[in-house]
Write a protein that holds these residues in place. Sequence first.
Motif, PDB file in Angstrom:
ATOM      1  N   UNK A   1       1.885   9.522  25.038  1.00 11.41           N
ATOM      2  CA  UNK A   1       1.149  10.616  24.393  1.00 11.41           C
ATOM      3  C   UNK A   1       2.084  11.775  24.069  1.00 11.41           C
ATOM      4  N   UNK A   2       2.975  12.107  24.993  1.00  8.32           N
ATOM      5  CA  UNK A   2       3.894  13.223  24.783  1.00  8.32           C
ATOM      6  C   UNK A   2       4.783  13.006  23.574  1.00  8.32           C
ATOM      7  N   UNK A   3       4.944  11.739  23.190  1.00  7.02           N
ATOM      8  CA  UNK A   3       5.787  11.421  22.036  1.00  7.02           C
ATOM      9  C   UNK A   3       4.972  11.022  20.805  1.00  7.02           C
ATOM     10  N   UNK A   4       3.695  11.389  20.796  1.00  8.47           N
ATOM     11  CA  UNK A   4       2.864  11.276  19.601  1.00  8.47           C
ATOM     12  C   UNK A   4       2.381   9.888  19.252  1.00  8.47           C
ATOM     13  N   UNK A   5       2.498   8.932  20.166  1.00  3.91           N
ATOM     14  CA  UNK A   5       2.110   7.555  19.841  1.00  3.91           C
ATOM     15  C   UNK A   5       0.628   7.294  20.080  1.00  3.91           C
ATOM     16  N   UNK A   6       0.039   7.970  21.031  1.00  5.17           N
ATOM     17  CA  UNK A   6      -1.389   7.837  21.323  1.00  5.17           C
ATOM     18  C   UNK A   6      -1.913   9.209  21.724  1.00  5.17           C
ATOM     19  N   UNK A   7      -3.237   9.301  21.879  1.00  8.37           N
ATOM     20  CA  UNK A   7      -3.850  10.496  22.442  1.00  8.37           C
ATOM     21  C   UNK A   7      -4.822  10.063  23.516  1.00  8.37           C
ATOM     22  N   UNK A   8      -4.784  10.764  24.651  1.00  6.40           N
ATOM     23  CA  UNK A   8      -5.610  10.411  25.797  1.00  6.40           C
ATOM     24  C   UNK A   8      -6.727  11.419  26.001  1.00  6.40           C
ATOM     25  N   UNK A   9      -7.760  10.968  26.690  1.00  4.31           N
ATOM     26  CA  UNK A   9      -8.801  11.883  27.138  1.00  4.31           C
ATOM     27  C   UNK A   9      -8.142  12.947  27.996  1.00  4.31           C
ATOM     28  N   UNK A  10      -8.270  14.220  27.636  1.00  4.44           N
ATOM     29  CA  UNK A  10      -7.558  15.265  28.386  1.00  4.44           C
ATOM     30  C   UNK A  10      -7.991  15.375  29.844  1.00  4.44           C
ATOM     31  N   UNK A  11      -9.126  14.811  30.190  1.00  3.00           N
ATOM     32  CA  UNK A  11      -9.597  14.864  31.574  1.00  3.00           C
ATOM     33  C   UNK A  11      -8.989  13.760  32.438  1.00  3.00           C
ATOM     34  N   UNK A  12      -8.308  12.806  31.809  1.00  4.36           N
ATOM     35  CA  UNK A  12      -7.791  11.652  32.556  1.00  4.36           C
ATOM     36  C   UNK A  12      -6.614  12.019  33.446  1.00  4.36           C
ATOM     37  N   UNK A  13      -5.738  12.879  32.949  1.00  2.00           N
ATOM     38  CA  UNK A  13      -4.583  13.295  33.737  1.00  2.00           C
ATOM     39  C   UNK A  13      -3.689  12.143  34.128  1.00  2.00           C
ATOM     40  N   UNK A  14      -3.115  12.253  35.328  1.00  2.00           N
ATOM     41  CA  UNK A  14      -2.128  11.290  35.789  1.00  2.00           C
ATOM     42  C   UNK A  14      -2.745   9.926  36.076  1.00  2.00           C
ATOM     43  N   UNK A  15      -4.072   9.868  36.196  1.00  2.00           N
ATOM     44  CA  UNK A  15      -4.754   8.607  36.505  1.00  2.00           C
ATOM     45  C   UNK A  15      -5.234   7.880  35.247  1.00  2.00           C
ATOM     46  N   UNK A  16      -4.733   8.267  34.101  1.00  2.00           N
ATOM     47  CA  UNK A  16      -5.174   7.667  32.840  1.00  2.00           C
ATOM     48  C   UNK A  16      -4.966   6.156  32.810  1.00  2.00           C
ATOM     49  N   UNK A  17      -5.891   5.467  32.157  1.00  2.00           N
ATOM     50  CA  UNK A  17      -5.770   4.033  31.893  1.00  2.00           C
ATOM     51  C   UNK A  17      -5.921   3.814  30.396  1.00  2.00           C
ATOM     52  N   UNK A  18      -5.793   2.569  29.966  1.00  2.00           N
ATOM     53  CA  UNK A  18      -5.933   2.267  28.542  1.00  2.00           C
ATOM     54  C   UNK A  18      -7.323   2.636  28.026  1.00  2.00           C
TER      55      UNK A  18
ATOM     56  N   UNK B   1      -7.241   8.083  20.755  1.00  2.00           N
ATOM     57  CA  UNK B   1      -6.646   7.932  19.420  1.00  2.00           C
ATOM     58  C   UNK B   1      -5.444   7.006  19.517  1.00  2.00           C
ATOM     59  N   UNK B   2      -5.399   6.022  18.619  1.00  2.00           N
ATOM     60  CA  UNK B   2      -4.302   5.055  18.581  1.00  2.00           C
ATOM     61  C   UNK B   2      -4.023   4.741  17.114  1.00  2.00           C
ATOM     62  N   UNK B   3      -3.423   5.698  16.404  1.00  2.00           N
ATOM     63  CA  UNK B   3      -3.304   5.591  14.935  1.00  2.00           C
ATOM     64  C   UNK B   3      -2.562   4.349  14.451  1.00  2.00           C
ATOM     65  N   UNK B   4      -1.647   3.815  15.236  1.00  2.00           N
ATOM     66  CA  UNK B   4      -0.907   2.619  14.818  1.00  2.00           C
ATOM     67  C   UNK B   4      -1.504   1.334  15.394  1.00  2.00           C
ATOM     68  N   UNK B   5      -2.658   1.461  16.041  1.00  3.20           N
ATOM     69  CA  UNK B   5      -3.276   0.286  16.677  1.00  3.20           C
ATOM     70  C   UNK B   5      -2.272  -0.459  17.565  1.00  3.20           C
ATOM     71  N   UNK B   6      -1.554   0.309  18.361  1.00  3.94           N
ATOM     72  CA  UNK B   6      -0.553  -0.281  19.239  1.00  3.94           C
ATOM     73  C   UNK B   6      -1.223  -1.184  20.262  1.00  3.94           C
ATOM     74  N   UNK B   7      -0.549  -2.295  20.586  1.00 12.07           N
ATOM     75  CA  UNK B   7      -1.025  -3.204  21.627  1.00 12.07           C
ATOM     76  C   UNK B   7      -0.308  -2.820  22.929  1.00 12.07           C
ATOM     77  N   UNK B   8      -1.050  -2.177  23.812  1.00 12.47           N
ATOM     78  CA  UNK B   8      -0.483  -1.733  25.083  1.00 12.47           C
ATOM     79  C   UNK B   8      -0.597  -2.885  26.077  1.00 12.47           C
ATOM     80  N   UNK B   9       0.543  -3.390  26.529  1.00 12.10           N
ATOM     81  CA  UNK B   9       0.575  -4.566  27.391  1.00 12.10           C
ATOM     82  C   UNK B   9       0.973  -4.164  28.814  1.00 12.10           C
TER      83      UNK B   9
END
Length: 276
Positions: free
Chosen positions: A153-170, A175-183
Amino acid sequence: MKKFFAILLTGVLTLGLAACGGSEPAADEAADGAVTLKIGATPTPHAEILTAAQEELAALGVTLEIVEFTDYVQPNLATDSGDLDANFFQHTPYLDQFNVDQGTELVSIGTVHYEPMGIFAGTAKSLDEITEGAKIGIPNDGTNGGRALLLLEANGLIKLNPEAGISATKLDIIENPLNLEIIDMEAAQLPLSLGDLSVAVINGNFAMQHDLDVADALAIEAADSLAAETYGNIVAVKAGNEEAPGMAELMQVLQGEAVAEFIANTYGGAVVSTAK
């Protein structure tokens, strides 16, 4: 005769009380005030950092006995049981979860460094080369998966729910503008899988083990990032031993200028001192 036995009994009691008195030094503290601390650590970089601190600690009257471990369980159990005075290998989120899972009572007495995660090139040689539908590898454990997503997210590849914090999951990707496949993958396998991935987010220790230079990473965690603040590597002791002899000197040296310089000169940014 009775008077003789009375005198003899008094002498015996006096000797017995003297033998049971509290004037003997503790097992780890010599009569001259010198202290020996037995500390468990994983080899790289933790045991190396402790070794670099030994001479300065000796000048302060603290002898450091370093016991190396290759796993993350035994050093905590040995510290909790009293076989070790402290350990140095983990961050606070891991320690907190270990206490819950194992019923241990370990606490941090301070942070020494953090090992920044980096985005390393696979088939894409820059962040700009990441294309629609690209495969992005991240660690599959809860501790580091959210950390990796925050770096993406810090490098502009995705955007996360701002409430997720350090415990974020997929599931927190909004927002995933490039439809990246996160493996999700085992963290240790990510460096070995770079040929099959566009990029991978890799822990600092695994990057070092596979000769990946953090200077070549496409991006790394910032020193003031939430991850750097959360995942600093700590010295842990059993609760109640925070002020045991030698602990203040230990942290004084580990958080001091000489150790910070050793870290900066040795690890090329793969390990970063948290000394202020």
